[in-house]
Design an enzyme around this catalytic site. Structure first.
Site, mmCIF file in Angstrom:
data_model
loop_
_atom_site.group_PDB
_atom_site.id
_atom_site.type_symbol
_atom_site.label_atom_id
_atom_site.label_comp_id
_atom_site.label_asym_id
_atom_site.label_seq_id
_atom_site.Cartn_x
_atom_site.Cartn_y
_atom_site.Cartn_z
ATOM 1 N N LYS A 82 0.833 -1.264 -0.011
ATOM 2 C CA LYS A 82 0.060 -0.097 -0.138
ATOM 3 C C LYS A 82 0.853 1.254 -0.171
ATOM 4 O O LYS A 82 1.684 1.252 1.145
ATOM 5 C CB LYS A 82 -1.078 0.098 1.306
ATOM 6 C CG LYS A 82 -2.033 0.984 1.078
ATOM 7 C CD LYS A 82 -2.659 1.699 2.295
ATOM 8 C CE LYS A 82 -1.509 2.811 2.987
ATOM 9 N NZ LYS A 82 -1.293 3.908 2.071
ATOM 10 N N PRO A 83 0.916 1.959 -1.017
ATOM 11 C CA PRO A 83 1.840 3.181 -1.230
ATOM 12 C C PRO A 83 1.025 4.357 -0.553
ATOM 13 O O PRO A 83 -0.186 4.332 -0.053
ATOM 14 C CB PRO A 83 1.841 3.616 -2.520
ATOM 15 C CG PRO A 83 0.691 2.934 -3.196
ATOM 16 C CD PRO A 83 0.403 1.805 -2.442
ATOM 17 N N ALA A 84 1.744 5.350 -0.158
ATOM 18 C CA ALA A 84 1.204 6.653 0.467
ATOM 19 C C ALA A 84 0.314 7.184 -0.558
ATOM 20 O O ALA A 84 0.150 7.004 -1.710
ATOM 21 C CB ALA A 84 2.465 7.738 0.678
ATOM 22 N N GLU A 129 10.986 1.719 10.123
ATOM 23 C CA GLU A 129 11.758 2.741 9.816
ATOM 24 C C GLU A 129 10.890 4.092 10.135
ATOM 25 O O GLU A 129 10.064 4.218 9.264
ATOM 26 C CB GLU A 129 12.295 2.573 8.436
ATOM 27 C CG GLU A 129 13.303 3.640 8.376
ATOM 28 C CD GLU A 129 13.231 4.941 7.768
ATOM 29 O OE1 GLU A 129 13.109 5.917 8.563
ATOM 30 O OE2 GLU A 129 13.036 5.132 6.559
ATOM 31 N N LEU A 130 10.949 4.731 11.343
ATOM 32 C CA LEU A 130 10.338 5.479 11.713
ATOM 33 C C LEU A 130 10.778 7.181 11.799
ATOM 34 O O LEU A 130 11.625 7.227 10.975
ATOM 35 C CB LEU A 130 9.861 5.193 13.200
ATOM 36 C CG LEU A 130 8.950 3.882 13.263
ATOM 37 C CD1 LEU A 130 8.827 3.344 14.724
ATOM 38 C CD2 LEU A 130 7.794 3.580 12.188
ATOM 39 N N CYS A 136 13.861 11.691 6.746
ATOM 40 C CA CYS A 136 14.149 11.222 8.043
ATOM 41 C C CYS A 136 15.406 11.329 8.405
ATOM 42 O O CYS A 136 15.902 11.280 10.042
ATOM 43 C CB CYS A 136 13.437 9.742 8.467
ATOM 44 S SG CYS A 136 14.286 8.487 7.249
ATOM 45 N N GLU A 189 10.378 16.621 15.604
ATOM 46 C CA GLU A 189 10.780 16.428 14.056
ATOM 47 C C GLU A 189 10.283 17.579 13.376
ATOM 48 O O GLU A 189 8.914 17.442 13.144
ATOM 49 C CB GLU A 189 10.856 15.024 13.562
ATOM 50 C CG GLU A 189 11.474 14.721 12.126
ATOM 51 C CD GLU A 189 10.996 13.377 11.825
ATOM 52 O OE1 GLU A 189 11.892 12.812 10.666
ATOM 53 O OE2 GLU A 189 10.179 12.775 12.146
#
Length: 479
Positions: A169-171, A245-246, A279, A380
């Site tokens: 599922k892509p963005a 990966e956050l 990120c 962030e």
């Protein structure tokens, strides 16, 4: 269109959604809008295809990935231009991302032939142990908008190399990039059902199915820490393997023996990466007080002359942010910092004018006098704002850098090798750039510690994420 079991098709509901250019608001295309039922169909297709694909030899799977690598490089320019329009990335950076995405296809084409087992000696003379590594099963992947092609191949390539099948599922912001990436794999000869794509405007419903469905044995997610926590907790009910990966909050430490000009140029270049929407971009710049003035002067000059605009325009270094929420976050961080005593040395505002009014453009910004009571010191930013913090003591700056719940990337500038290694060992981050703003490659493990994620992508570790370990104890006695 959705891509399920080797065919392009509409959503069962017939619903669609639009993809737009964040620089102009122009509608670029209309995409099938998957729902839960479509996700179930895709998972069933992946499950049906798993047996045959997992039994293929590593050399056979390698050949398919190698062909996909060739096709992606052949289509590099059209993929890069699409990315610039749909995601906003300057064309030069979009080309770099396509090559990076292709690198994962090539790397894992090679690694597919190297899924090694081992033998382990036994304490008994009549016994042997054999260790095998086998594909975990059906995998699901949920990918972000900021790297809309390379994040797909970084997950799909190791899954296929290991012998897994996958549903992606892509963005919702970048479905067109995902569709063209899947076309590359389809044209490369990936068998029906091995790779499936379910773009959706409702990430919650489809994402939940991809995480909780009992068919899924492995979940890979790149995105925010907040969403990652939810996915990990949902996956835990099925004891599924997860890799995450956050978020990041990277420190950029410039010691007193560093070249302040080189360090400032590095900081500016790193913050321009995807307009700060990466990120691994620095979020807190710690510079020794003795060289802070020279460093800041160069940084302000470099940031101040960066050209903002549409990614396809000549000379552009900073493209649009992804949406209005991103602009609002920039404004909130700047307003909070200035109200608490920081100085805005350059930028600090949304760009206006004929070229910018229909998009989401923020001026490259440098804040000085930033302190720990400010939002930008803790959160962030994910945009082109560089906060500068001066320090005096080397031990103090490591503690300041580690004072975050995140632990993805960090950067150290020094000419002292011993100091560089001691600092790298003391920093609680998964990746350290020493006089280097690009400590990444398909050949090295990518990932963080603390609340920046679990597991690693890329390198041999990225392949192991999709493999189970099986042990056979073999008696040598005659039966």
């Amino acid at each position: 269109m959705l891509f399920i079991n080797g065919s392009w098709m509409p959503a069962q509901s017939g619903h669609t959604f639009s993809s737009t250019d964040p620089a102009t608001g122009e509608v670029l295309g209309v995409v099938a809008d998957a729902g839960r039922a479509d996700a179930v169909r895709a998972l069933e297709a992946a499950q049906a295809a798993f047996g045959e694909w997992s039994r293929k030899t590593g050399h056979e799977r390698s050949a398919v990935l190698y062909r996909a690598w060739e096709l992606m490089l052949e289509r590099q320019e059209e993929l890069a231009k699409l990315m610039s329009r749909e995601q906003g990335k300057p064309l030069r950076m979009a080309r770099t991302e396509v090559r990076y995405a292709a690198d994962f296809l090539l790397w894992f084409a090679e690694e597919a032939k190297r899924v090694y087992g081992e033998t382990i000696p036994s304490a008994r003379a009549d016994q042997r142990f054999l260790v095998m590594r086998q594909p975990v099963g059906v995998a699901s992947a949920i990918t972000p908008w900021n790297y809309p092609i390379s994040m797909l191949t970084r997950k799909i390539a190791p899954a296929l190399a290991a012998g897994c099948t996958i549903v992606v599922k892509p963005a919702e912001q970048t479905p067109l990039c995902a569709i063209e990436t899947i076309r590359v794999l389809d044209d490369a000869g990936v068998p029906s059902g091995v790779v499936n794509l379910v773009p959706s405007s409702d990430p919650v419903e489809v994402g939940d199915e991809l995480v909780t469905n009992e068919v899924v044995r492995k979940v890979s997610f790149t995105g925010s820490t907040e969403v990652g926590r939810i996915i990990a907790s949902r996956a835990a009910h099925g004891m599924k393997r997860v890799s995450m990966e956050l978020g990041g909050h990277a420190p950029f430490i410039v010691f007193d023996d560093a070249d302040p000009v080189r360090a400032a140029k590095g900081a500016a270049a790193l913050k321009s990466l995807n307009s700060g929407q990466a990120c691994i971009c620095e979020n807190r710049v710690f510079v020794h007080r003795s060289i802070a003035r020279e460093f800041t002067e160069v940084l302000v000059e470099r940031m101040g002359r960066m050209k903002s605009g549409h990614g396809l325009s000549d000379g552009v270094s900073i493209g649009p942010l992804i949406d209005l929420a991103a602009i609002d976050k920039m404004q909130r961080h700047v307003d909070d910092a200035v109200a608490k005593g920081a100085i805005c040395a350059v930028g600090g505002k949304r760009l206006k004018g004929e070229e910018y009014d229909d998009g989401y453009f923020w001026a490259p910004t440098v804040l000085t006098g930033v302190g720990p009571d400010m939002l930008i010191y803790r959160e962030e930013t994910f945009g082109p704002i560089v906060p500068v913090i001066e320090f005096d003591d080397a031990d103090d700056v490591v503690a300041m850098a580690n004072d975050t719940t995140y632990g993805l990337a960090a950067y150290v500038y020094t000419q002292n090798l011993g100091r560089a290694l001691r600092t790298a060992e003391a920093l609680d981050f998964g990746m350290i750039g020493i006089n280097d703003i690009n400590p990444t490659s398909a050949a090295v493990p990518f990932g963080g510690v603390k609340q920046s994620g679990l597991g690693r992508e890329g390198a041999r570790e990225g392949l192991l994420e999709y493999l189970d370990t099986k042990v056979c104890g073999i008696s040598m006695e005659a039966v």
